[in-house]
Structures are given as C-alpha cells and as structure tokens.
Design a protein around this motif. Structure first.
Motif, PDB file in Angstrom:
ATOM      1  N   ARG A 394       0.833  -1.202   0.000  1.00 22.97           N
ATOM      2  CA  ARG A 394       0.000   0.000   0.000  1.00 22.97           C
ATOM      3  C   ARG A 394       0.866   1.249   0.000  1.00 22.97           C
ATOM      4  O   ARG A 394       0.580   2.220  -0.715  1.00 22.97           O
ATOM      5  CB  ARG A 394      -0.957  -0.038   1.199  1.00 22.97           C
ATOM      6  CG  ARG A 394      -2.008   1.043   1.205  1.00 22.97           C
ATOM      7  CD  ARG A 394      -2.788   1.128  -0.068  1.00 22.97           C
ATOM      8  NE  ARG A 394      -3.756   0.062  -0.251  1.00 22.97           N
ATOM      9  CZ  ARG A 394      -4.435  -0.125  -1.370  1.00 22.97           C
ATOM     10  NH1 ARG A 394      -4.229   0.654  -2.421  1.00 22.97           N
ATOM     11  NH2 ARG A 394      -5.297  -1.117  -1.475  1.00 22.97           N
ATOM     12  N   THR A 398       0.559   3.668  -3.527  1.00 22.84           N
ATOM     13  CA  THR A 398      -0.436   4.716  -3.358  1.00 22.84           C
ATOM     14  C   THR A 398       0.077   6.090  -3.777  1.00 22.84           C
ATOM     15  O   THR A 398      -0.661   6.870  -4.400  1.00 22.84           O
ATOM     16  CB  THR A 398      -0.930   4.750  -1.903  1.00 22.84           C
ATOM     17  OG1 THR A 398      -1.480   3.465  -1.569  1.00 22.84           O
ATOM     18  CG2 THR A 398      -2.011   5.805  -1.713  1.00 22.84           C
ATOM     19  N   PHE A 403      -5.455   5.184  -4.627  1.00 24.59           N
ATOM     20  CA  PHE A 403      -6.170   4.005  -4.117  1.00 24.59           C
ATOM     21  C   PHE A 403      -7.034   3.330  -5.178  1.00 24.59           C
ATOM     22  O   PHE A 403      -7.422   2.181  -5.018  1.00 24.59           O
ATOM     23  CB  PHE A 403      -7.076   4.405  -2.943  1.00 24.59           C
ATOM     24  CG  PHE A 403      -6.338   4.724  -1.677  1.00 24.59           C
ATOM     25  CD1 PHE A 403      -5.972   3.729  -0.794  1.00 24.59           C
ATOM     26  CD2 PHE A 403      -6.008   6.034  -1.375  1.00 24.59           C
ATOM     27  CE1 PHE A 403      -5.289   4.019   0.373  1.00 24.59           C
ATOM     28  CE2 PHE A 403      -5.330   6.337  -0.196  1.00 24.59           C
ATOM     29  CZ  PHE A 403      -4.968   5.331   0.668  1.00 24.59           C
ATOM     30  N   GLU A 430      -5.693  -2.405   5.642  1.00 26.34           N
ATOM     31  CA  GLU A 430      -6.161  -1.187   4.975  1.00 26.34           C
ATOM     32  C   GLU A 430      -6.569  -0.135   6.012  1.00 26.34           C
ATOM     33  O   GLU A 430      -6.266   1.059   5.851  1.00 26.34           O
ATOM     34  CB  GLU A 430      -7.343  -1.509   4.048  1.00 26.34           C
ATOM     35  CG  GLU A 430      -7.046  -2.480   2.929  1.00 26.34           C
ATOM     36  CD  GLU A 430      -6.168  -1.900   1.831  1.00 26.34           C
ATOM     37  OE1 GLU A 430      -5.651  -0.768   1.975  1.00 26.34           O
ATOM     38  OE2 GLU A 430      -5.977  -2.599   0.811  1.00 26.34           O
ATOM     39  N   LEU A 434      -4.655   3.567   6.341  1.00 29.12           N
ATOM     40  CA  LEU A 434      -5.431   4.802   6.240  1.00 29.12           C
ATOM     41  C   LEU A 434      -5.407   5.580   7.548  1.00 29.12           C
ATOM     42  O   LEU A 434      -5.370   6.815   7.547  1.00 29.12           O
ATOM     43  CB  LEU A 434      -6.865   4.482   5.828  1.00 29.12           C
ATOM     44  CG  LEU A 434      -7.069   4.222   4.331  1.00 29.12           C
ATOM     45  CD1 LEU A 434      -8.406   3.528   4.089  1.00 29.12           C
ATOM     46  CD2 LEU A 434      -7.002   5.532   3.551  1.00 29.12           C
ATOM     47  N   ALA A 448     -11.084   9.130   4.502  1.00 28.16           N
ATOM     48  CA  ALA A 448     -10.579   7.778   4.763  1.00 28.16           C
ATOM     49  C   ALA A 448     -11.736   6.788   4.882  1.00 28.16           C
ATOM     50  O   ALA A 448     -11.623   5.635   4.445  1.00 28.16           O
ATOM     51  CB  ALA A 448      -9.738   7.771   6.032  1.00 28.16           C
ATOM     52  N   LEU A 451     -12.667   5.930   1.437  1.00 26.54           N
ATOM     53  CA  LEU A 451     -11.641   5.159   0.759  1.00 26.54           C
ATOM     54  C   LEU A 451     -11.622   3.702   1.186  1.00 26.54           C
ATOM     55  O   LEU A 451     -11.432   2.801   0.363  1.00 26.54           O
ATOM     56  CB  LEU A 451     -10.267   5.782   1.001  1.00 26.54           C
ATOM     57  CG  LEU A 451      -9.979   7.084   0.249  1.00 26.54           C
ATOM     58  CD1 LEU A 451      -8.728   7.745   0.798  1.00 26.54           C
ATOM     59  CD2 LEU A 451      -9.838   6.807  -1.249  1.00 26.54           C
ATOM     60  N   ILE A 452     -11.820   3.437   2.473  1.00 22.76           N
ATOM     61  CA  ILE A 452     -11.715   2.046   2.909  1.00 22.76           C
ATOM     62  C   ILE A 452     -12.856   1.209   2.352  1.00 22.76           C
ATOM     63  O   ILE A 452     -12.668   0.043   1.982  1.00 22.76           O
ATOM     64  CB  ILE A 452     -11.625   1.932   4.447  1.00 22.76           C
ATOM     65  CG1 ILE A 452     -11.155   0.510   4.811  1.00 22.76           C
ATOM     66  CG2 ILE A 452     -12.952   2.279   5.139  1.00 22.76           C
ATOM     67  CD1 ILE A 452     -10.697   0.345   6.230  1.00 22.76           C
TER      68      ILE A 452
END
Length: 466
Positions: A394, A398, A403, A430, A434, A448, A451-452
């Motif tokens: 990651r 990134t 992402f 993850e 984040l 965040a 995003l997750i």
C-alpha cells in the motif's frame, strides 16, 4: 502465543493508541461487508456436491502448500504430511501440531489461528500434547450439518467466489450452482489456458489436439487453435466467467506474424521444438489472450514470476503445487509494452498485473497503472499476502497510483476455511494504513471512511467487472 490472540479486537491494528482508535473506526465500516473473492482455487464441486469435509488433516494440512513447505523445511519428509497406507489423517495432524511453533510470526500462522478460534471454536493452543484432542474436536465439528460447505459459504458471508478452471472443463458444477435457487452466492469459473499455451507443459500436445478437435470449428492448425480458444472463452462467459487468468514464467508479450506462430505450433505438435520456441510462443499467446479480452470482455489477469517445481525430486514424487515453487525477479515495463501499445487505452479492457517481486510495485506497476486506463495493480499475492508485505504494498503504490487503481484483495487460496481470516487481515491492514494517513493529517477522517469502503468492496467489483 495463546489462541485467544485470534480474538483480540485490535489485532493487526497500530500500536499507537490514537492511530489505533482511528483504525478501529475505519475497520468498523468494512468488517461486516460481504467477501468478494474474484480469484482462487477452491473447486466448484465442493459446493455443488456439498459433502462433509473428511477430517482436519485433509482439510487444513495436506492440500495447503503454505503449511507443508514450512514443516518440510524443518526436516520433516513430505511423506509424513500425506495420508497413505502407513500414515493416517491423525498421524498427519500430529506432525502438524508438533510443528505448530514454526508458524509463529508467519501469515499462515495468523490465518490458521483465526480459523481454529473463529471457525472451529478451539480454546487450547495446538501442541504435540493437544493434537489428539484438537483432531477430535475439529472432526466432530466437521460432522455437524452446520459445517457443510454451502452452510459455511453463507456463514463466511461470501458473495462471490471465483474458481480456476481448465478450458475444456464442462463447468457442470458451476451450471448446477447457478441454477440452484437455494444457493445464495455466486461461484464463477475462470478461464486458465496455461496448459494449452505453454509448450513445455507435459501434456501440451495432447491438450492442443483435444482442444482443436473439440472446439476448433472444423479448422486445423493455428486457425483452429485460435478459434477453439475463442470458442471456449465464450463458453466460460456463458457460464458466468468474468476473467481469464494466466500463470506465466515471465510477463513477456510478443506479437508474431501468423506464419511464424503457425510454424512454431506445427513443429511443437510434432514434438520438434527449437530453442526459443517456448518463450516466443508463450509471449505471443499472452498477446493473443489480450486481444481476445478486448474483444470478448474477459478481465485479463497475469500471475508471473514463479520458478515452478524448483526441486525436481519432489515434483517427480509428489507433483506440482507441493511447496517448492520459488519467486524470481520480473520486469513489466518492456515485457508488457506490446500489449499496452495496442490495447492499453482500449475501451473496457481490464488488465490486472500481479507480481511476486515486490520491488516491481513502486518501480513499474504503480507508474503503469498511473497512466494506462487498462492497467490495475494486482494485490499482494502468494508469498506477499502477509500483513507487513500488504502494508509495504500500500505504501509502495499509493503515492503514484492512488487508491483507485488496485484490484482489491485477492485470497488466491485452495484453503476454503482460511478465506474469512485472509480477508479480515486485509481489511485490518487497509484500516491501519489509512489511519496513519489520517493521524499524519494527510487524509481527512471522512475521506478515509470513503476510501476504505472503496478499496475493500468497490475495487474488486470494479476491477473484475462484477
């Protein structure tokens, strides 16, 4: 390490209390989302037949090369990890339990400990002293109706699970599952043509003869070969397939003239291969598979970089996939360029690139995915699908690709009961990554949270066209 570690709510989350709090909040958003498993090796017959699993050893030890290779490295012969006339399932389990301390700190140890606790309800740590008791506990659970494969599929909250299948498979088990309204999930076939494109495969001549005679539309030679592959791909699509997978030595691609491809195919079918034929033909067929994916829409995934069957005596005695495949360095930038020159911006072409060489993530895959619309970065795979390696992945991709350009987590497993533990580990990683960005004020907590959900749920759906 006590088995209760597997029930610790903050396992794999950051040690810093403030960052851990953020990670816990992010994990809460995705912990109960359904599992999307778009690449793996569980047999569809497991769910179509829905037979009870036999015993702990045949379920958790003998088919899992992650497990057997590590025990073998300590000096235990592989014969003692297989069931035969002089070795029972209980004997194999005893070997495994005696070797359990070897798994501390490994990804396999993490998954297995989670399985023992969350799936089978074991309370005592494995050891030579507890081997018989744990064997009996798990065997008794496997005999319960709630431990049939279909029931576990539902309990594991699996929405989609893809298998890996021979191009000439009739896919009858997939068809039966798709027609069964009582089965809630999707079990999708995946087209895997390696045994028909790799001239070095021991059954290649026989395979190609069967392929052309079965699906070649009456054509012979190279034209019949291509037609047969295209026809079988369509057969897979008609049975729900969304992707074609290619396990190749290197990711090299090459666009040959049809006449040269025809000559190599003809020679090889006579058993008269020349130096370089295997490499050139396999590279050309990888290009051809990309062309077909542009035409028929199957997602193309490439899994290169393994020196298969590194120890010939083991291969000759026990066969493939018995723990002695070893990663090798790979390079994508030049190797994949012929495909990307012609198809890298093609509409609706999805090309997912995996690696066992993690130096490739930041050096090549992230930059490629950061430009070409077709390219998605495959998740950490095989030797890399471990907590620290997933964090490194990651971090590596990134900053260049963001992402949105990754495939989502891929469990790539034959070990059905490990699937929830593997996906849980990925979600925790993850959340941890984040959370660090939030704690460093690089990403807002609200962003965040978006995003997750994207990387856990939407990314695999998007990359695999689900």
């Amino acid at each position: 390490m006590p088995i209760s570690i597997a029930t610790e709510p903050d396992r794999l989350l950051p040690a810093d209390p403030g960052t851990r709090r953020i990670a816990r909040g992010l994990l809460d958003l995705v912990e109960q989302l359904p599992i999307i498993s778009p690449h793996g090796h569980v047999d569809a017959a497991v769910f179509a037949d829905d037979l009870p699993f036999r015993d702990p050893a045949t379920l958790l030890v003998t088919p899992d090369h992650y497990v057997t290779r590590l025990i073998h490295s300590s000096g235990v012969p592989l014969e003692r990890l297989r069931i035969h006339e002089n070795s029972s399932a209980r004997d194999v389990w005893r070997e495994f339990c005696a070797a359990w301390p070897l798994f501390e700190g490994t990804a396999s140890g993490y998954w297995l400990r989670s399985e023992f606790s969350h799936v089978f309800g074991l309370e005592d740590e494995l050891s030579a002293d507890t081997s018989d008791a744990s064997f009996d506990t798990i065997r008794a659970r496997l005999a319960e109706p709630g431990f049939r494969p279909r029931t576990l599929f539902t309990q594991f909250n699996i929405e989609v699970l893809a298998t890996t299948d021979d191009p000439l498979d009739d896919l009858a088990h997939h068809a039966a599952l798709a027609a069964d309204e009582s089965f809630p999930g999707r079990v999708l076939p995946t087209f895997r043509p390696d045994a028909y494109t790799n001239l070095a495969h021991p059954a290649w001549i026989e395979n190609v003869d069967r392929l052309i005679s079965t699906a070649g539309d009456g054509a012979t030679g190279y034209a019949g070969y291509l037609a047969a592959l295209e026809n079988r791909r369509q057969y897979f699509i008609d049975h729900g397939a969304v992707s074609a997978d290619h396990g190749v030595h290197t990711p090299r691609t090459l666009k040959l003239e049809c006449s040269e491809a025809e000559e190599i195919l003809t020679r090889a079918r006579r058993g008269e291969r020349r130096d370089g034929d295997r490499e050139r033909f396999e590279a050309h067929m990888l290009y051809e598979m990309a062309r077909m994916s542009v035409q028929d829409g199957l997602v193309m995934t490439i899994h290169p970089g393994s020196f298969r069957n590194h120890h010939l005596p083991t291969f000759e005695k026990f066969g493939a996939d018995t723990g002695h495949d070893i990663p090798i360095p790979v390079s994508y930038t030049e190797a994949i360029r012929p495909v990307l020159q012609d198809f890298g911006t093609a509409k609706n072409f999805h090309l997912i690139l995996f690696t066992l060489d993690e130096t490739v993530f930041s050096r090549e895959l992230a930059p490629l995915a950061g430009f070409y619309p077709a390219v998605h970065i495959g998740a950490p795979w095989w030797f890399l699908d471990a907590p620290d390696a997933m964090l490194r992945f990651r971090s590596a991709v990134t900053e260049t690709a963001g992402f949105s350009r990754s495939s989502g987590f891929i469990d790539d497993t034959r070990a059905f009961c490990s699937i929830p533990a593997r996906h849980d580990a990925s979600r925790r990683i993850e959340a941890s990554f984040l959370a660090r960005l939030v704690a460093e004020h690089r990403v807002s907590e609200s962003r965040a949270a978006e995003l997750i959900v994207d990387v856990v749920d939407r990314a695999p759906r998007r990359a695999f066209k689900l």
